[in-house]
Design a protein around this motif. Structure first.
Motif, PDB file in Angstrom:
ATOM      1  N   LEU A  66       0.823  -1.202   0.000  1.00 27.86           N
ATOM      2  CA  LEU A  66       0.000   0.000   0.000  1.00 27.86           C
ATOM      3  C   LEU A  66       0.859   1.254   0.000  1.00 27.86           C
ATOM      4  CD1 LEU A  66      -2.712  -1.103   2.582  1.00 27.86           C
ATOM      5  CD2 LEU A  66      -3.140  -0.529   0.185  1.00 27.86           C
ATOM      6  N   ALA A  67       1.912   1.258   0.828  1.00 28.32           N
ATOM      7  CA  ALA A  67       2.783   2.431   0.898  1.00 28.32           C
ATOM      8  C   ALA A  67       3.457   2.700  -0.432  1.00 28.32           C
ATOM      9  CB  ALA A  67       3.830   2.237   1.995  1.00 28.32           C
ATOM     10  N   GLU A  68       3.753   1.640  -1.177  1.00 23.22           N
ATOM     11  CA  GLU A  68       4.448   1.806  -2.456  1.00 23.22           C
ATOM     12  C   GLU A  68       3.554   2.432  -3.518  1.00 23.22           C
ATOM     13  OE1 GLU A  68       7.706  -0.778  -4.993  1.00 23.22           O
ATOM     14  OE2 GLU A  68       6.834  -1.566  -3.151  1.00 23.22           O
ATOM     15  N   ARG A  69       2.259   2.507  -3.258  1.00 24.36           N
ATOM     16  CA  ARG A  69       1.353   3.162  -4.198  1.00 24.36           C
ATOM     17  C   ARG A  69       1.489   4.684  -4.141  1.00 24.36           C
ATOM     18  NH1 ARG A  69      -4.381   0.392  -3.054  1.00 24.36           N
ATOM     19  NH2 ARG A  69      -5.042   2.148  -4.368  1.00 24.36           N
ATOM     20  N   GLY A  70       2.234   5.181  -3.154  1.00 26.50           N
ATOM     21  CA  GLY A  70       2.531   6.607  -3.085  1.00 26.50           C
ATOM     22  C   GLY A  70       1.293   7.456  -2.912  1.00 26.50           C
ATOM     23  N   ALA A  71       1.114   8.418  -3.805  1.00 28.08           N
ATOM     24  CA  ALA A  71      -0.021   9.340  -3.703  1.00 28.08           C
ATOM     25  C   ALA A  71      -1.356   8.622  -3.811  1.00 28.08           C
ATOM     26  CB  ALA A  71       0.088  10.415  -4.782  1.00 28.08           C
ATOM     27  N   ASP A  72      -1.371   7.436  -4.400  1.00 28.30           N
ATOM     28  CA  ASP A  72      -2.612   6.674  -4.537  1.00 28.30           C
ATOM     29  C   ASP A  72      -2.902   5.782  -3.331  1.00 28.30           C
ATOM     30  OD1 ASP A  72      -3.144   7.725  -7.063  1.00 28.30           O
ATOM     31  OD2 ASP A  72      -1.945   6.184  -8.060  1.00 28.30           O
ATOM     32  N   CYS A  73      -2.025   5.789  -2.353  1.00 30.04           N
ATOM     33  CA  CYS A  73      -2.260   4.992  -1.143  1.00 30.04           C
ATOM     34  C   CYS A  73      -3.457   5.573  -0.388  1.00 30.04           C
ATOM     35  CB  CYS A  73      -1.023   5.014  -0.253  1.00 30.04           C
ATOM     36  SG  CYS A  73      -1.252   4.180   1.338  1.00 30.04           S
ATOM     37  N   PRO A  74      -4.402   4.742   0.050  1.00 31.52           N
ATOM     38  CA  PRO A  74      -5.596   5.266   0.727  1.00 31.52           C
ATOM     39  C   PRO A  74      -5.391   5.598   2.201  1.00 31.52           C
ATOM     40  CG  PRO A  74      -5.763   2.885   0.504  1.00 31.52           C
ATOM     41  CD  PRO A  74      -4.500   3.291  -0.193  1.00 31.52           C
ATOM     42  N   TYR A  75      -4.165   5.466   2.711  1.00 31.05           N
ATOM     43  CA  TYR A  75      -3.915   5.681   4.134  1.00 31.05           C
ATOM     44  C   TYR A  75      -2.976   6.862   4.364  1.00 31.05           C
ATOM     45  CZ  TYR A  75      -6.189   1.220   4.627  1.00 31.05           C
ATOM     46  OH  TYR A  75      -7.115   0.216   4.575  1.00 31.05           O
ATOM     47  N   ASP A  76      -3.203   7.544   5.481  1.00 27.47           N
ATOM     48  CA  ASP A  76      -2.353   8.664   5.875  1.00 27.47           C
ATOM     49  C   ASP A  76      -1.162   8.211   6.698  1.00 27.47           C
ATOM     50  OD1 ASP A  76      -4.237  10.805   4.932  1.00 27.47           O
ATOM     51  OD2 ASP A  76      -5.523   9.901   6.463  1.00 27.47           O
ATOM     52  N   VAL A  77      -1.354   7.141   7.481  1.00 26.66           N
ATOM     53  CA  VAL A  77      -0.327   6.621   8.380  1.00 26.66           C
ATOM     54  C   VAL A  77      -0.305   5.099   8.228  1.00 26.66           C
ATOM     55  CG1 VAL A  77       0.510   6.544  10.764  1.00 26.66           C
ATOM     56  CG2 VAL A  77      -0.879   8.483  10.003  1.00 26.66           C
ATOM     57  N   LEU A  78       0.898   4.501   8.173  1.00 26.43           N
ATOM     58  CA  LEU A  78       1.010   3.057   8.022  1.00 26.43           C
ATOM     59  C   LEU A  78       2.169   2.507   8.830  1.00 26.43           C
ATOM     60  CD1 LEU A  78       0.718   4.245   4.722  1.00 26.43           C
ATOM     61  CD2 LEU A  78       0.013   1.860   4.539  1.00 26.43           C
ATOM     62  N   LYS A  79       2.034   1.250   9.226  1.00 27.02           N
ATOM     63  CA  LYS A  79       3.159   0.488   9.765  1.00 27.02           C
ATOM     64  C   LYS A  79       3.750  -0.308   8.603  1.00 27.02           C
ATOM     65  CE  LYS A  79       5.565  -1.989  12.926  1.00 27.02           C
ATOM     66  NZ  LYS A  79       4.843  -2.749  13.955  1.00 27.02           N
ATOM     67  N   VAL A  80       5.046  -0.096   8.313  1.00 29.18           N
ATOM     68  CA  VAL A  80       5.711  -0.803   7.230  1.00 29.18           C
ATOM     69  C   VAL A  80       7.042  -1.349   7.726  1.00 29.18           C
ATOM     70  CG1 VAL A  80       4.643   0.653   5.447  1.00 29.18           C
ATOM     71  CG2 VAL A  80       6.901   1.268   6.363  1.00 29.18           C
ATOM     72  N   SER A  81       7.673  -2.146   6.905  1.00 27.20           N
ATOM     73  CA  SER A  81       9.018  -2.623   7.207  1.00 27.20           C
ATOM     74  C   SER A  81      10.032  -1.498   6.985  1.00 27.20           C
ATOM     75  CB  SER A  81       9.377  -3.801   6.299  1.00 27.20           C
ATOM     76  OG  SER A  81       8.483  -4.867   6.459  1.00 27.20           O
ATOM     77  N   TYR A  82      11.060  -1.459   7.834  1.00 29.21           N
ATOM     78  CA  TYR A  82      12.124  -0.478   7.591  1.00 29.21           C
ATOM     79  C   TYR A  82      12.761  -0.690   6.227  1.00 29.21           C
ATOM     80  CZ  TYR A  82      12.282   1.938  12.060  1.00 29.21           C
ATOM     81  OH  TYR A  82      11.977   2.743  13.128  1.00 29.21           O
ATOM     82  N   ALA A  83      12.791  -1.926   5.750  1.00 31.45           N
ATOM     83  CA  ALA A  83      13.362  -2.204   4.438  1.00 31.45           C
ATOM     84  C   ALA A  83      12.579  -1.534   3.315  1.00 31.45           C
ATOM     85  CB  ALA A  83      13.407  -3.710   4.202  1.00 31.45           C
ATOM     86  N   GLN A  84      11.355  -1.130   3.583  1.00 32.30           N
ATOM     87  CA  GLN A  84      10.510  -0.495   2.569  1.00 32.30           C
ATOM     88  C   GLN A  84      10.790   1.001   2.451  1.00 32.30           C
ATOM     89  OE1 GLN A  84       8.916  -1.739   0.320  1.00 32.30           O
ATOM     90  NE2 GLN A  84       6.950  -0.840  -0.159  1.00 32.30           N
ATOM     91  N   LEU A  85      11.455   1.590   3.428  1.00 30.75           N
ATOM     92  CA  LEU A  85      11.623   3.040   3.448  1.00 30.75           C
ATOM     93  C   LEU A  85      12.244   3.613   2.181  1.00 30.75           C
ATOM     94  CD1 LEU A  85      12.692   3.963   7.101  1.00 30.75           C
ATOM     95  CD2 LEU A  85      10.425   4.021   6.059  1.00 30.75           C
ATOM     96  N   PRO A  86      13.317   3.029   1.637  1.00 23.57           N
ATOM     97  CA  PRO A  86      13.923   3.661   0.454  1.00 23.57           C
ATOM     98  C   PRO A  86      12.964   3.791  -0.733  1.00 23.57           C
ATOM     99  CG  PRO A  86      15.407   2.023   1.390  1.00 23.57           C
ATOM    100  CD  PRO A  86      14.088   1.849   2.079  1.00 23.57           C
ATOM    101  N   TYR A  87      11.898   3.010  -0.753  1.00 25.36           N
ATOM    102  CA  TYR A  87      10.952   3.033  -1.865  1.00 25.36           C
ATOM    103  C   TYR A  87       9.802   4.021  -1.660  1.00 25.36           C
ATOM    104  CZ  TYR A  87      13.356  -1.362  -2.860  1.00 25.36           C
ATOM    105  OH  TYR A  87      14.313  -2.324  -3.106  1.00 25.36           O
ATOM    106  N   VAL A  88       9.636   4.533  -0.432  1.00 24.52           N
ATOM    107  CA  VAL A  88       8.426   5.319  -0.149  1.00 24.52           C
ATOM    108  C   VAL A  88       8.699   6.685   0.475  1.00 24.52           C
ATOM    109  CG1 VAL A  88       7.090   3.191   0.132  1.00 24.52           C
ATOM    110  CG2 VAL A  88       8.056   4.299   2.168  1.00 24.52           C
ATOM    111  N   LEU A  89       9.964   7.017   0.747  1.00 32.63           N
ATOM    112  CA  LEU A  89      10.236   8.250   1.487  1.00 32.63           C
ATOM    113  C   LEU A  89       9.981   9.520   0.686  1.00 32.63           C
ATOM    114  CD1 LEU A  89      13.368   7.377   3.656  1.00 32.63           C
ATOM    115  CD2 LEU A  89      11.049   7.877   4.428  1.00 32.63           C
ATOM    116  N   ASP A  90       9.779   9.413  -0.613  1.00 34.46           N
ATOM    117  CA  ASP A  90       9.375  10.604  -1.366  1.00 34.46           C
ATOM    118  C   ASP A  90       7.982  11.060  -0.943  1.00 34.46           C
ATOM    119  OD1 ASP A  90      11.717  10.711  -2.759  1.00 34.46           O
ATOM    120  OD2 ASP A  90      10.932   9.784  -4.584  1.00 34.46           O
ATOM    121  N   GLU A  91       7.108  10.099  -0.660  1.00 37.76           N
ATOM    122  CA  GLU A  91       5.717  10.403  -0.334  1.00 37.76           C
ATOM    123  C   GLU A  91       5.432  10.391   1.159  1.00 37.76           C
ATOM    124  OE1 GLU A  91       1.883  11.516  -1.242  1.00 37.76           O
ATOM    125  OE2 GLU A  91       3.478  11.181  -2.711  1.00 37.76           O
TER     126      GLU A  91
END
Length: 307
Positions: A66-91
């Motif tokens: 969901l976080a990787e969907r960026g601006a299209d993600c339907p959530y304002d706040v999410l719990k994700v893996s730290y390994a996912q951060l480099p892919y989503v920190l723009d948004e």
């Protein structure tokens, strides 16, 4: 003759309580005991001044996607893996609290029979998410410990991994959370403790799960969310019994004693605030992974909240 009473001065009306009139923030986190323990007070409107939440429960592989969907993600706040951060920190921005990072709490590699790391060469391994911190730690470990590399990687919900290893559907499983306490009941054996390997080789705590929030909320709002998450953690510590029913309601029939062990291991000082050691651990993991070509490199300052 009675003395006339002095008229009372009318009391001024009490000022109305400050309330958030905006719609609730949409948040997605797992039903695991550490998350429900941490967010109980906030989710139930018990944190003074905190914005209301609209909670969805989702497995970590789902929230990573969901976080990787960026601006299209339907959530304002999410719990994700730290390994996912480099892919989503723009948004999304990393909140410095509410997540899971610590010592002695890393993922395990389990097999049906005792063995050595080399026995995984060419074998099928089940993992909870290919963007999970557990899998990133596994890849860093396997690059050193498994000559020739493992074979097929299969993504399964974390609660399905141990049954799959037990039943022979896969050769090994990468497990997280309460599986540290329950795997002997499945007749399984620990092949490797990836957290122990990480701590021994780096001296750093283990980054596992992060709380992120949409950058478009603005710096002031992000700081407010961090304060709310931190307050919710401290309220949970001050009155652990208050969240008990909420934790067990969503713990998927987990033994209450195991739920307590889960919370004790994954909710610690880093949950209240990452601090310098926590940020160093996250940077260390993602910098090392980027050097191995496993994740994109982090821009300078990307981990800190905007000012």
């Amino acid at each position: 003759m009675s003395t006339p009473r002095t008229p009372r001065t009318p009391r001024p009306p009490r000022p109305p309580r400050t309330q958030h009139t905006a719609p609730p923030l949409a948040i997605a986190y797992s039903p695991c005991p550490n998350d429900t323990f941490v967010f109980h007070a906030w989710a139930h409107g018990l944190v003074p001044g905190a914005p209301p939440l609209d909670v969805t429960f989702a497995d970590i592989d789902v929230t990573n996607g969901l976080a990787e969907r960026g601006a299209d993600c339907p959530y304002d706040v999410l719990k994700v893996s730290y390994a996912q951060l480099p892919y989503v920190l723009d948004e999304f921005a990393l909140l410095p609290c509410g997540g899971a990072l610590g010592r002695g709490c890393g993922p395990l590699v389990l097999t049906r029979e005792p063995g050595q790391a080399a026995s995984l060469s060419g074998r099928t391994v089940a993992v909870p998410s290919e963007r999970s911190t557990a899998y990133l730690l596994f890849r860093l470990w396997a690059a050193e410990a498994v000559p020739g590399g493992v074979g097929e990687i299969v993504v399964l919900p974390f609660h399905a991994i141990m049954p799959a290893v037990r039943d022979g559907t896969v050769d090994a499983g990468l497990v997280i959370h309460e599986a540290r306490f329950t795997y002997p009941a499945y007749g399984l054996h620990q092949l490797a403790d990836l957290g122990e390997h990480w701590e021994r080789t780096t001296g750093l705590p283990i980054p596992l799960g992060a709380i992120i929030a949409r950058r478009s909320l603005g710096a002031a709002r992000l700081a407010e969310l961090a304060d709310a998450a931190r307050a919710s953690v401290r309220m949970a510590w001050d009155d652990p019994a208050a969240s008990r029913a909420y934790v067990l309601e969503h713990a998927q029939e987990m033994d209450p004693a195991v739920a307590d062990q889960h919370i004790g291991l994954y909710v610690n000082e880093f949950t209240a605030d990452l601090g310098d050691a926590g940020y160093a651990a996250v940077r260390g993991l993602l910098t090392r992974a980027a050097a191995e070509g496993l994740v994109p490199a982090l821009p300078p300052g990307a981990l800190r909240l905007p000012e």
